[in-house]
Design a protein around this motif. Structure first.
Motif, short mmCIF file in Angstrom:
data_model
loop_
_atom_site.label_atom_id
_atom_site.label_comp_id
_atom_site.label_asym_id
_atom_site.label_seq_id
_atom_site.Cartn_x
_atom_site.Cartn_y
_atom_site.Cartn_z
N LEU A 50 41.30 45.69 27.77
CA LEU A 50 41.76 44.70 28.73
C LEU A 50 40.58 44.35 29.62
O LEU A 50 39.66 45.17 29.80
CB LEU A 50 42.90 45.26 29.59
N MET A 51 40.58 43.16 30.19
CA MET A 51 39.47 42.72 31.04
C MET A 51 39.93 42.50 32.47
O MET A 51 40.95 41.84 32.72
CB MET A 51 38.85 41.42 30.51
N ILE A 52 39.18 43.06 33.41
CA ILE A 52 39.42 42.85 34.83
C ILE A 52 38.23 42.09 35.40
O ILE A 52 37.08 42.51 35.24
CB ILE A 52 39.62 44.17 35.58
N THR A 53 38.51 40.95 36.03
CA THR A 53 37.42 40.20 36.68
C THR A 53 37.02 40.93 37.96
O THR A 53 37.85 41.55 38.64
CB THR A 53 37.87 38.77 37.01
N LEU A 54 35.75 40.83 38.31
CA LEU A 54 35.21 41.52 39.49
C LEU A 54 34.50 40.50 40.38
O LEU A 54 33.26 40.45 40.43
CB LEU A 54 34.24 42.63 39.06
N PRO A 55 35.25 39.69 41.10
CA PRO A 55 34.62 38.68 41.96
C PRO A 55 33.81 39.32 43.08
O PRO A 55 34.09 40.45 43.50
CB PRO A 55 35.81 37.90 42.51
N HIS A 56 32.82 38.60 43.54
CA HIS A 56 32.02 39.08 44.66
C HIS A 56 32.82 39.03 45.95
O HIS A 56 33.81 38.29 46.07
CB HIS A 56 30.74 38.25 44.80
N ALA A 57 32.39 39.80 46.91
CA ALA A 57 33.09 39.84 48.20
C ALA A 57 32.95 38.50 48.92
O ALA A 57 31.90 37.85 48.86
CB ALA A 57 32.52 40.96 49.07
N GLY A 58 34.01 38.09 49.58
CA GLY A 58 33.98 36.87 50.37
C GLY A 58 33.73 37.17 51.83
O GLY A 58 33.63 38.33 52.25
N LYS A 59 33.65 36.13 52.63
CA LYS A 59 33.37 36.29 54.05
C LYS A 59 34.46 37.08 54.77
O LYS A 59 34.20 37.77 55.75
CB LYS A 59 33.19 34.93 54.71
N ILE A 60 35.69 36.97 54.27
CA ILE A 60 36.80 37.65 54.95
C ILE A 60 36.91 39.11 54.53
O ILE A 60 37.78 39.83 55.03
CB ILE A 60 38.14 36.95 54.66
N ASP A 61 36.03 39.55 53.63
CA ASP A 61 36.14 40.91 53.09
C ASP A 61 35.17 41.90 53.71
O ASP A 61 34.97 42.99 53.18
CB ASP A 61 35.89 40.89 51.57
N LYS A 62 34.54 41.54 54.81
CA LYS A 62 33.48 42.38 55.36
C LYS A 62 33.92 43.80 55.66
O LYS A 62 33.17 44.74 55.50
CB LYS A 62 32.90 41.72 56.62
N LEU A 63 35.16 43.96 56.12
CA LEU A 63 35.64 45.28 56.52
C LEU A 63 36.71 45.82 55.57
O LEU A 63 37.25 46.90 55.82
CB LEU A 63 36.20 45.22 57.95
N ALA A 64 37.01 45.10 54.51
CA ALA A 64 38.09 45.50 53.62
C ALA A 64 37.66 46.63 52.69
O ALA A 64 36.53 46.67 52.21
CB ALA A 64 38.56 44.30 52.79
N ASN A 65 38.59 47.55 52.42
CA ASN A 65 38.36 48.57 51.41
C ASN A 65 38.36 47.93 50.03
O ASN A 65 39.08 46.97 49.78
CB ASN A 65 39.43 49.65 51.47
N ALA A 66 37.56 48.48 49.13
CA ALA A 66 37.46 47.95 47.77
C ALA A 66 37.84 49.03 46.78
O ALA A 66 37.14 50.05 46.68
CB ALA A 66 36.04 47.45 47.50
N THR A 67 38.93 48.82 46.08
CA THR A 67 39.39 49.78 45.08
C THR A 67 40.00 49.03 43.91
O THR A 67 40.79 48.11 44.11
CB THR A 67 40.43 50.76 45.66
N ILE A 68 39.63 49.41 42.70
CA ILE A 68 40.25 48.86 41.50
C ILE A 68 41.21 49.90 40.96
O ILE A 68 40.81 51.02 40.62
CB ILE A 68 39.18 48.52 40.44
#
Length: 392
Positions: free
Chosen positions: A292-310
């Motif tokens: 299966l394929m999961i896209t991995l977009p780059h962080a946006g301006k609103i994501d500066k403080l967001a946790n990142a978990t797949i």
């Protein structure tokens, strides 16, 4: 201390030159100097699943982009390593070794392949400073298929460029134009290149490759199955099809792939669009356990403080007819059938300005989702709103 502030790339080159000139023992001491060791820790607070292993920071230079640009790629990589703790990690195009160090600290055995001597020296420092000497094995090689036709290539001794590949040893822009440093190096005579560069040998990713055979033939448990490849990470600036073909015999063992694809650059590796698409199609088919394929977009301006978990268990699987959308923002990651990888590459070839000259993707086996039931979670079909941010 007291040195003027310089551009990141220039500083990286300066340190690489110093380490090369000092020799192995002195370079080891230089890794501990304030010039290197006191600069640019990677703060890991963005990835909740890494906290038990790293605390608040990890000693990595020139890794700020992991947090600011590609935090989802790090999260996906960590997910794959933790899902197969007994597996081997192959880091092809290791650059300064950021992913190799992360995998090592998570407990994995790592083979990192990097063709640029300057990056290699920086990686050695990272290995030493993070106490990973017993977990990370470093090879100054480049990976390709058809070894009988592959030649050793000259690479500048102080080279460490994020856009370098075997077809452009000091870097090529994603749209195809080689950068100035590559043009200047290739204009040198063979004698000049032998002085300013090092000859780097090709290798394959197969059981016949001496550099890999010992690790790959190890059993996960006494009398158990051969060691799986928990994640194959490929970042080779358009050379990915060559790497995938080299690893074809290992595909059944690979549990996950983290890969940057640059279809418009395949031609510089003497790979046609038809060849590249066929390789991707064969890969995602996966025999009895497709990817299966999961896209991995780059962080946006609103994501500066967001946790990142797949977390694939918390992601809906898009319908096969769902068109892939590529736009920045952590919440825009989607899980698609593996065939969507071929579709993505085709659309990038047709319209790279809209779809991007390069994209990161994460491939996991469909059987991985069976673990969701054990965790009390299920994967639903249909059109979702994107991944739920959960820790592993």
């Amino acid at each position: 201390p007291g040195l003027p502030t310089v551009a990141c790339a220039s500083e990286r080159t300066m340190i690489a030159v110093v380490l090369l000139a000092l020799g192995a023992h002195a370079a080891s001491e230089a890794c501990k100097s304030p010039l290197f060791s006191s600069r640019r820790f990677l703060r890991t607070t963005r990835w909740p699943q890494l906290q038990p292993f790293f605390g608040q920071k990890l000693h990595l230079r020139d890794a700020f982009h992991l947090s600011t640009v590609e935090p989802l790629a790090v999260a996906a990589f960590a997910h794959a390593v933790l899902a197969e703790p007994a597996g081997l990690v192959l880091d092809i195009g290791a650059n300064v070794g950021s992913y190799s160090i992360i995998a090592g600290v998570l407990g994995a055995r790592v083979i990192a392949v990097e063709m640029q001597p300057g990056c290699l020296n920086l990686t050695r420092c990272h290995i030493e400073l993070n106490n990973m000497t017993t977990r990370v094995r470093l090879l100054n090689r480049y990976v390709t298929s058809s070894l009988e036709h592959a030649l050793r290539i000259a690479v500048p001794r102080d080279s460490c460029n994020v856009m370098a590949s075997p077809s452009a040893v000091v870097g090529r822009w994603p749209h195809g134009l080689v950068n100035k440093a590559t043009r200047l190096f290739m204009r040198q005579s063979a004698e000049e290149r032998s002085t300013s560069g090092l000859l780097v040998s090709p290798m394959s990713l197969s059981l016949d490759e001496p550099a890999l055979s010992e690790e790959l033939l190890l059993r996960s448990t006494a009398g158990g199955d051969p060691r799986p490849v928990s994640v194959l990470k490929i970042d080779t600036e358009g050379f990915e099809v060559r790497v995938l073909e080299s690893a074809r015999s290992l595909w059944p063992r690979v549990r996950a792939l983290l890969m940057e694809i640059q279809p418009c650059a395949w031609k510089f590796a003497n790979v046609s669009a038809e060849q590249g698409l066929r390789t991707l199609s064969d890969l995602v088919d996966g025999g009895g356990d497709p990817f299966l394929m999961i896209t991995l977009p780059h962080a946006g301006k609103i994501d500066k403080l967001a946790n990142a978990t797949i977390d694939p268990c918390a992601m809906p699987l898009m319908d096969v007819s769902e068109q892939i959308q590529i736009r920045n923002g952590l919440a825009t990651a989607r899980m698609h059938p593996g065939s969507a990888l071929v579709d993505l590459a085709q659309r990038m070839l047709r319209n790279p300005r809209r779809m991007g000259w390069f994209n990161e993707v994460f491939l996991i086996r469909r059987s991985n989702l069976e673990r969701c039931a054990k965790r009390g979670a299920t994967s639903s079909s249909g059109r979702g709103k994107g991944p739920t941010i959960l820790s592993l």
